[in-house]
Write a protein that holds these residues in place. Structure first.
Motif: not given
Length: 288
Positions: A106-111, A179-189, A226-235
């Motif tokens: 959902g947040w990737i779509a709205s992002g 729960l949310t912190r682990i999800a956020g860290v996994v998304a970023a990494v 590449g890392g920065l682009t994916s971080l912005v688009l996905h994390a």
């Protein structure tokens, strides 16, 4: 509950977040590739940051289908996960995984709705380019993104309350934050890793192909962008998840607190999904 660390296994939480974000990212890009190929474009590669090939020559219908297909794929994932975030029994693995799949897609779509008109590139700018006067459409996409994000934010914290379950306010907030912190860290990494792999070893123009921007020739620069682009688009779009626990105390729920014991099956699935995303979709899946 004697210890929330016993009730919420860290490896299982990390695995659930990995599966959710890998599904959200992978389905988005694969959908672009499939839609472009079906529309008659010559696709060279599908990567975690975009597709390469000569699909800019598509007719209007093909360009429209290719551009929106990623968002549609994420919406379909949200629909599949919606039932799981309405636990009728004691909340457990199904509810947690369902909530993570729902929110990541959902947040990737709205992002994309918000970032694409802001950055002047991406899925929805490809649609805007179909209009002679793309300015009003660009603004409308951005406003729509804000509206969708508002609805999604409401669903995010409301469903999290049911996923966390009952118990004291202090316990529920503590579990939700973990729960949310682990999800956020996994998304970023995960996002940064797959982006760096694509930048360094994938097609150099995959992330910004529609804008005509190419990565620098140097490998370190390509990996960094590449890392920065994916971080912005996905994390970075996952940041609202970190605020969701604040609302938990305002939404009491009856029943037991969520229990999430170790799940070897889910951990194995996460390793497979991680390999597919980083090692295959990262450098690029050659399709033509």
């Amino acid at each position: 509950m004697s210890s929330d660390r016993h009730e919420l296994d860290t490896l299982t939480l990390m695995a659930a977040a990995t599966v959710a974000w890998a599904l959200a990212i992978g389905s988005h890009q694969v959908a672009h590739g499939v839609a472009a190929a079906v529309s008659g474009a010559r696709i060279d590669m599908v990567t975690a940051l975009g597709i390469t090939g000569r699909w800019t020559d598509l007719r209007t219908a093909g360009t429209l289908l290719t551009s929106v297909s990623g968002t549609v794929a994420n919406i379909l994932l949200m629909g599949c996960a919606w039932r799981a975030v309405h636990p009728r029994e004691a909340p457990g693995l199904t509810a947690v995984l369902g909530w993570l799949v729902f929110t990541s897609s959902g947040w990737i779509a709205s992002g994309h709705l918000i970032l694409s008109p802001l950055l002047g590139a991406g899925d929805w700018m490809s649609v805007a380019d179909l209009f002679a006067n793309r300015g009003p459409f660009r603004v409308s996409v951005f406003v729509t993104g804000l509206f969708v994000s508002g609805l999604l934010w409401k669903a995010t914290h409301e469903r999290l309350a049911y996923v966390v379950g009952g118990g004291s306010s202090t316990q529920r907030v503590r579990v939700a934050r973990r729960l949310t912190r682990i999800a956020g860290v996994v998304a970023a990494v995960l996002s940064a890793t797959v982006g760096m792999v694509t930048g360094g070893w994938g097609p150099p123009d995959a992330p910004m192909q529609h804008a005509g921007v190419r990565f620098p020739v140097s490998l370190p620069g390509a990996v960094g962008i590449g890392g920065l682009t994916s971080l912005v688009l996905h994390a970075l779009v996952a940041l609202p998840l970190l605020r969701a626990p604040v609302m938990i105390s305002q939404r009491p729920v009856r029943g037991p607190l969520v229990s999430l014991p170790r799940s070897p099956g889910l951990i194995g699935m996460a390793l497979v999904m991680l390999g597919l995303l980083v090692l295959i979709l990262g450098p690029g899946l050659k399709v033509g």
